[in-house]
Design an enzyme around this catalytic site. Sequence first.
Site, PDB file in Angstrom:
ATOM      1  N   THR A  41       0.830  -1.212   0.000  1.00 47.36           N
ATOM      2  CA  THR A  41       0.000   0.000   0.000  1.00 47.36           C
ATOM      3  C   THR A  41       0.861   1.257   0.000  1.00 47.36           C
ATOM      4  OG1 THR A  41      -0.144  -0.276   2.393  1.00 47.36           O
ATOM      5  CG2 THR A  41      -2.059  -0.967   1.111  1.00 47.36           C
ATOM      6  N   GLY A 129      12.118 -10.012   4.486  1.00 48.60           N
ATOM      7  CA  GLY A 129      10.894  -9.219   4.593  1.00 48.60           C
ATOM      8  C   GLY A 129      10.813  -8.390   5.855  1.00 48.60           C
ATOM      9  N   SER A 131      13.076  -5.862   6.425  1.00 49.50           N
ATOM     10  CA  SER A 131      13.764  -4.593   6.121  1.00 49.50           C
ATOM     11  C   SER A 131      15.193  -4.498   6.625  1.00 49.50           C
ATOM     12  CB  SER A 131      12.985  -3.400   6.684  1.00 49.50           C
ATOM     13  OG  SER A 131      11.866  -3.191   5.941  1.00 49.50           O
ATOM     14  N   ASP A 177       9.684   1.264   4.906  1.00 48.38           N
ATOM     15  CA  ASP A 177      10.755   0.666   5.717  1.00 48.38           C
ATOM     16  C   ASP A 177      11.617   1.736   6.380  1.00 48.38           C
ATOM     17  OD1 ASP A 177       9.666  -1.443   4.365  1.00 48.38           O
ATOM     18  OD2 ASP A 177      11.371  -1.772   3.041  1.00 48.38           O
ATOM     19  N   TYR A 226       8.190  -7.166  -7.951  1.00 46.10           N
ATOM     20  CA  TYR A 226       7.806  -5.960  -7.214  1.00 46.10           C
ATOM     21  C   TYR A 226       7.536  -4.816  -8.201  1.00 46.10           C
ATOM     22  CZ  TYR A 226       8.118  -2.343  -3.551  1.00 46.10           C
ATOM     23  OH  TYR A 226       7.866  -1.300  -2.692  1.00 46.10           O
TER      24      TYR A 226
HETATM   25  C1  GLA Z   1       9.144  -3.810   0.572  1.00 49.16           C
HETATM   26  C2  GLA Z   1       9.342  -2.353   0.197  1.00 49.16           C
HETATM   27  C3  GLA Z   1       8.328  -1.463   0.919  1.00 49.16           C
HETATM   28  C4  GLA Z   1       6.901  -1.977   0.716  1.00 49.16           C
HETATM   29  C5  GLA Z   1       6.821  -3.478   1.023  1.00 49.16           C
HETATM   30  C6  GLA Z   1       5.472  -4.065   0.672  1.00 49.16           C
HETATM   31  O1  GLA Z   1       9.451  -4.005   1.921  1.00 49.16           O
HETATM   32  O2  GLA Z   1      10.643  -1.947   0.545  1.00 49.16           O
HETATM   33  O3  GLA Z   1       8.457  -0.132   0.458  1.00 49.16           O
HETATM   34  O4  GLA Z   1       6.440  -1.683  -0.568  1.00 49.16           O
HETATM   35  O5  GLA Z   1       7.812  -4.201   0.317  1.00 49.16           O
HETATM   36  O6  GLA Z   1       4.470  -3.514   1.447  1.00 49.16           O
END
Ligand code: GLA
Length: 398
Positions: A41, A129, A131, A177, A226
């Site tokens: 989002t 996932g 960050s 993130d 992505y």
């Molecule tokens: C990754 C991207 C974020 C976000 C998520 C999905 O972590 O770095 O900016 O888009 O995916 O929500």
Amino acid sequence: MTYEIGRRRERITEAFEASYGTAPTVWVRAPGRVDLMGSHTDYNQGFVLTLPIRRDTWIAARPRSDRLVRVRSLNVEGESCFVLDAIQHDPVHPWANYVRGVAAVLQAEGLPLVGFDGIVHSTVPISSGLSSSAALEVATAVLFRTLGGWEIDPLRLALLCQRAENEFVGMNCGILDQYTSLLGQEGCALLLDCRALSHKTIPLPNSLSVVICDTRSRRELTGSEYGQRRAQCEEGVRILARFLPGITALRDVSLEQFQAHEAALPRVVARRCRFVIEENERVLRLAQALMADNHEAVRHLMAASYEGARDLYEISSPEMAAMIEAMEGAPGVVGARQAGAGFGGCMVALVEPERVPDFAEFVRRKYRATTGIEPEIYPEGAGAGAGPLAEPGAEESR
Ligand code: GLA
């Protein structure tokens, strides 16, 4: 990956002395994050309910009097060395490009940078996932800020870290993130508005514990998938704007408006848009459900988020499917869903605190029996946002 609290500082100091012959003088840290709701989002200018976690990235450093940066990581082999006046990509140590990218972007902004010797150590698992990339970017930015002795609005710093990832590393991520890592507050989730670039803090109820369920699997396609998802959302906005003049992002489209014009969209684009529009709504509802301590609503919203991720946004994987089955059947579970960009990596559950050990044991056994993979299941808490590391003894991280 898990270190005793006191040992962590000691190990880094030892490695620093072994590499550079002196002790570090500056310590900074930046946390990873887990999204409790709001997959994909952020780049649609929507909402995310996001939690800075206790796992974090530390950098121990010592300033240099020349313009050189030498940096090593305790997680990955090798040393990356560059001069601040000519920052190039490091083809041998891809992880170091987060450090180099942040240096390049800060410098292009006219912020004075000081060279340093540094050791990086992270407890945020890489490519899972949570960050780890943003934690390294933000820790680097906080280090340059500390060494340079300048002040900067944290939101601006988060945006500069995002720019480093977009332009230097080449990953077109949103702001989620970096924002969470820099502006997170201990003990709270953030209800982040990715258009306004502001947040409200949402305290987690005592009746729920956050548990990370790492599938220990990752599809390397994430970057291209992505970008494709992003492009599909943008295509959806372009088509919907013919009927809804003035919209600039899926954030602007209600479910009713979407349903009225859905037929004009290619089918795959319609699926992507529906997911984002519904997910945005779920973020606001989950924030309310947490504040009202409404477990039934939490369960329902998290289940719907995973179903949408699987069927509409198509970011699930066989391992994620096996994990969600284990999580949803486990004792004490209140809600379970994906985390991060999807395509493997970590998932997140909200669990009754006293049943976390039973939950973890059940999920571990069931997931292992289905996939043959040993997962990592661990409780997480809301850690503090990035900054200088507290004095020895006060560290809260693992
Ligand atoms: C990754 C991207 C974020 C976000 C998520 C999905 O972590 O770095 O900016 O888009 O995916 O929500």
